[in-house]
Design a protein around this motif. Structure first.
Motif, short mmCIF file in Angstrom:
data_model
loop_
_atom_site.label_atom_id
_atom_site.label_comp_id
_atom_site.label_asym_id
_atom_site.label_seq_id
_atom_site.Cartn_x
_atom_site.Cartn_y
_atom_site.Cartn_z
N THR A 282 0.83 -1.21 0.00
CA THR A 282 0.00 0.00 0.00
C THR A 282 0.86 1.25 0.00
O THR A 282 0.57 2.22 -0.71
CB THR A 282 -0.93 0.00 1.22
OG1 THR A 282 -1.76 -1.17 1.19
CG2 THR A 282 -1.83 1.23 1.21
N ASP A 283 1.93 1.22 0.78
CA ASP A 283 2.86 2.36 0.82
C ASP A 283 3.55 2.57 -0.52
O ASP A 283 3.98 3.69 -0.84
CB ASP A 283 3.92 2.17 1.91
CG ASP A 283 3.33 2.28 3.31
OD1 ASP A 283 2.19 2.78 3.44
OD2 ASP A 283 3.99 1.86 4.27
N LEU A 284 3.64 1.49 -1.30
CA LEU A 284 4.24 1.61 -2.63
C LEU A 284 3.21 2.02 -3.68
O LEU A 284 3.53 2.11 -4.87
CB LEU A 284 4.88 0.28 -3.04
CG LEU A 284 6.10 -0.17 -2.24
CD1 LEU A 284 6.63 -1.51 -2.77
CD2 LEU A 284 7.20 0.88 -2.28
N GLY A 285 1.98 2.26 -3.23
CA GLY A 285 0.94 2.74 -4.14
C GLY A 285 0.10 1.66 -4.78
O GLY A 285 -0.67 1.94 -5.71
N VAL A 286 0.20 0.41 -4.31
CA VAL A 286 -0.60 -0.69 -4.87
C VAL A 286 -1.80 -0.96 -3.96
O VAL A 286 -1.64 -1.36 -2.81
CB VAL A 286 0.24 -1.97 -5.01
CG1 VAL A 286 -0.61 -3.09 -5.62
CG2 VAL A 286 1.46 -1.72 -5.86
N LYS A 287 -2.98 -0.71 -4.46
CA LYS A 287 -4.18 -1.03 -3.71
C LYS A 287 -4.46 -2.52 -3.78
O LYS A 287 -4.33 -3.13 -4.85
CB LYS A 287 -5.38 -0.25 -4.25
CG LYS A 287 -5.28 1.26 -4.05
CD LYS A 287 -6.53 1.97 -4.55
CE LYS A 287 -6.44 3.47 -4.32
NZ LYS A 287 -7.65 4.18 -4.81
N LEU A 288 -4.83 -3.11 -2.64
CA LEU A 288 -5.07 -4.55 -2.58
C LEU A 288 -6.53 -4.85 -2.28
O LEU A 288 -7.26 -4.00 -1.75
CB LEU A 288 -4.19 -5.19 -1.50
CG LEU A 288 -2.67 -4.99 -1.65
CD1 LEU A 288 -1.94 -5.61 -0.48
CD2 LEU A 288 -2.18 -5.57 -2.97
N LYS A 289 -6.96 -6.05 -2.61
CA LYS A 289 -8.30 -6.51 -2.27
C LYS A 289 -8.20 -7.93 -1.76
O LYS A 289 -7.28 -8.68 -2.12
CB LYS A 289 -9.23 -6.45 -3.49
CG LYS A 289 -8.80 -7.35 -4.65
CD LYS A 289 -9.79 -7.26 -5.81
CE LYS A 289 -9.36 -8.16 -6.97
NZ LYS A 289 -10.32 -8.14 -8.08
N VAL A 290 -9.14 -8.32 -0.91
CA VAL A 290 -9.18 -9.67 -0.36
C VAL A 290 -10.41 -10.37 -0.91
O VAL A 290 -11.54 -9.89 -0.75
CB VAL A 290 -9.24 -9.64 1.19
CG1 VAL A 290 -9.20 -11.06 1.74
CG2 VAL A 290 -8.09 -8.81 1.75
N GLU A 291 -10.19 -11.49 -1.56
CA GLU A 291 -11.30 -12.24 -2.14
C GLU A 291 -11.58 -13.48 -1.31
O GLU A 291 -10.91 -13.74 -0.30
CB GLU A 291 -10.98 -12.62 -3.59
CG GLU A 291 -10.84 -11.39 -4.49
CD GLU A 291 -10.78 -11.74 -5.96
OE1 GLU A 291 -10.64 -12.94 -6.29
OE2 GLU A 291 -10.86 -10.81 -6.80
#
Length: 398
Positions: free
Chosen positions: A97-106
């Motif tokens: 997230t700090d690197l700018g990548v948004k994550l999602k949990v499926e």
């Protein structure tokens, strides 16, 4: 909604309740549902509403805890305890997230980039390497220099690279087209590690049942897959999606289940699919009765269209020993019972996994259940050689 509105007077005169059943990925806030809500509010009808299937609605998901991640590792999870305690899944989320990548949990606590692009992860890692001024050299590792029990250099096709500590993250033997050829096993073996025979994990399953080929390409959503061994013991059970193929079964549920099916050489497995998990057996039987009554003069092949996908109807009827041209009013109690049992327990025998090249990850690899003879007073010893990635004998499913 316009057609429903025209039917409202008839529904009111006959005290009929009509429901629109909502399934994922449809949302309450979607334009289509909002149009129905506006019609309901405008007419003030008491004869039309919604039936959300809450069992399949996506709930807000969070990054798994270390305990959840370890519980999702089918075997040898204790080996990960120390690493998981020092760097938790939440730490990994924060890093990206700090690197700018948004994550999602499926479903199944699987974490993906929100964009569904693996390249976003790769780009973020490369940018961070560049920021930290870490040199990246593209070369093929061919061996290790080991002197007096210590790894002193990595040998490549572009020369030797001296080192005090070497991290092998070569990947397993699955997906060889990506460069994961299994070379890491040989390097680890040269360094003194014991190698467990690699095997496919998170892999599609083959079945001798011809019905899989008949339903090739059919994807089932929101079904419960139960895997039983020869003794009838449940080794896996989960709600999700699966796919019928020309060779057997695939899809998210099947891939996860395969990691729990460890003994194809000694055991036999059967996949049992609950096609209507949201309904208890009694409720499903009541629905069957309603469908049969409402369609008394229709063939069973047509009646089942409200309960099953088109490709599955002839297969289910054959399993239940119900002729497809049997009229609904002629269905016997025994036939209805067999039909009910088939819907709640559609069985597929499994003959084995697909080849390791088709697996998502590799089981087996570096044996991690032995006592590793290093001490923290000797940080440069051979046994400081670190094993990472799925070439060690771990299946990380979280």
């Amino acid at each position: 909604p316009e057609v429903i509105e025209m039917a409202l007077p008839i529904a009111a005169d006959n005290d009929i309740k009509m429901c629109f059943e909502i399934h994922s990925p449809m949302r309450i806030r979607s334009e289509f549902i909002q149009r129905h809500l506006e019609m309901i509010e405008r007419t003030g009808t008491k004869n039309y509403g919604f039936m959300p299937d809450w069992g399949i609605f996506p709930l807000p998901k969070k990054i798994p805890t270390p305990e959840e991640a370890l519980a999702a590792t089918p075997r040898n999870s204790r080996f990960l305890f120390s690493a998981m305690s020092r760097t938790t899944p939440a730490d990994v989320e924060r890093f990206f997230t700090d690197l700018g990548v948004k994550l999602k949990v499926e479903r199944g606590n699987r974490v993906f980039p929100a964009s569904d692009k693996a390249a976003d992860i790769i780009d973020a890692l490369f940018f961070e390497l560049r920021r930290l001024k870490v040199p990246v050299i593209q070369a093929r590792a061919t061996g290790l220099n080991i002197e007096e029990g210590k790894v002193t250099a990595l040998v490549t096709d572009q020369g030797e690279f001296p080192c005090r500590t070497l991290i092998l993250a070569t990947g397993g033997a699955s997906y060889p087209a990506t460069g994961s050829t299994g070379d890491g096993y040989d390097l680890a073996h040269r360094a003194g590690h014991t190698i467990v025979q690699p095997a496919p994990s998170l892999v599609p399953l083959e079945s001798p049942d011809p019905c899989c080929g008949q339903m090739q390409g059919l994807a089932l959503k929101n079904v419960v897959l139960t895997v039983k061994n020869r003794k009838g013991k449940i080794v896996y059970r989960e709600l999700g999606e699966l796919l019928f193929t020309h060779f057997g079964l695939s899809g998210p549920l099947v891939l996860s289940a395969s990691a729990h099916m460890r003994s194809f050489d000694k055991d036999q497995y059967t996949c049992v699919i609950d096609l209507k998990p949201a309904l208890e057996e009694s409720a499903l039987d009541a629905r069957l009765v309603r469908e049969l009554t409402a369609n008394a003069n229709r063939d069973m092949a047509n009646v089942m269209g409200t309960l099953l996908p088109r490709l599955m109807i002839p297969v289910v009827l054959q399993r239940a020993e119900v002729p497809s041209d049997r009229k609904a009013h002629d269905l016997t109690k025994g036939e209805r019972r067999r039909l009910l049992e088939t819907l709640k327990g559609f069985r597929i025998p499994v003959s084995g996994p697909r080849p390791i090249a088709e697996a998502i990850i590799t089981a087996g690899g570096v044996k991690v259940t032995i006592e590793i003879p290093f001490t923290y007073s000797e940080p440069d010893s051979l046994w400081e050689l670190e094993q990472m990635d799925d070439w060690s004998d771990l299946d990380e499913l979280w």
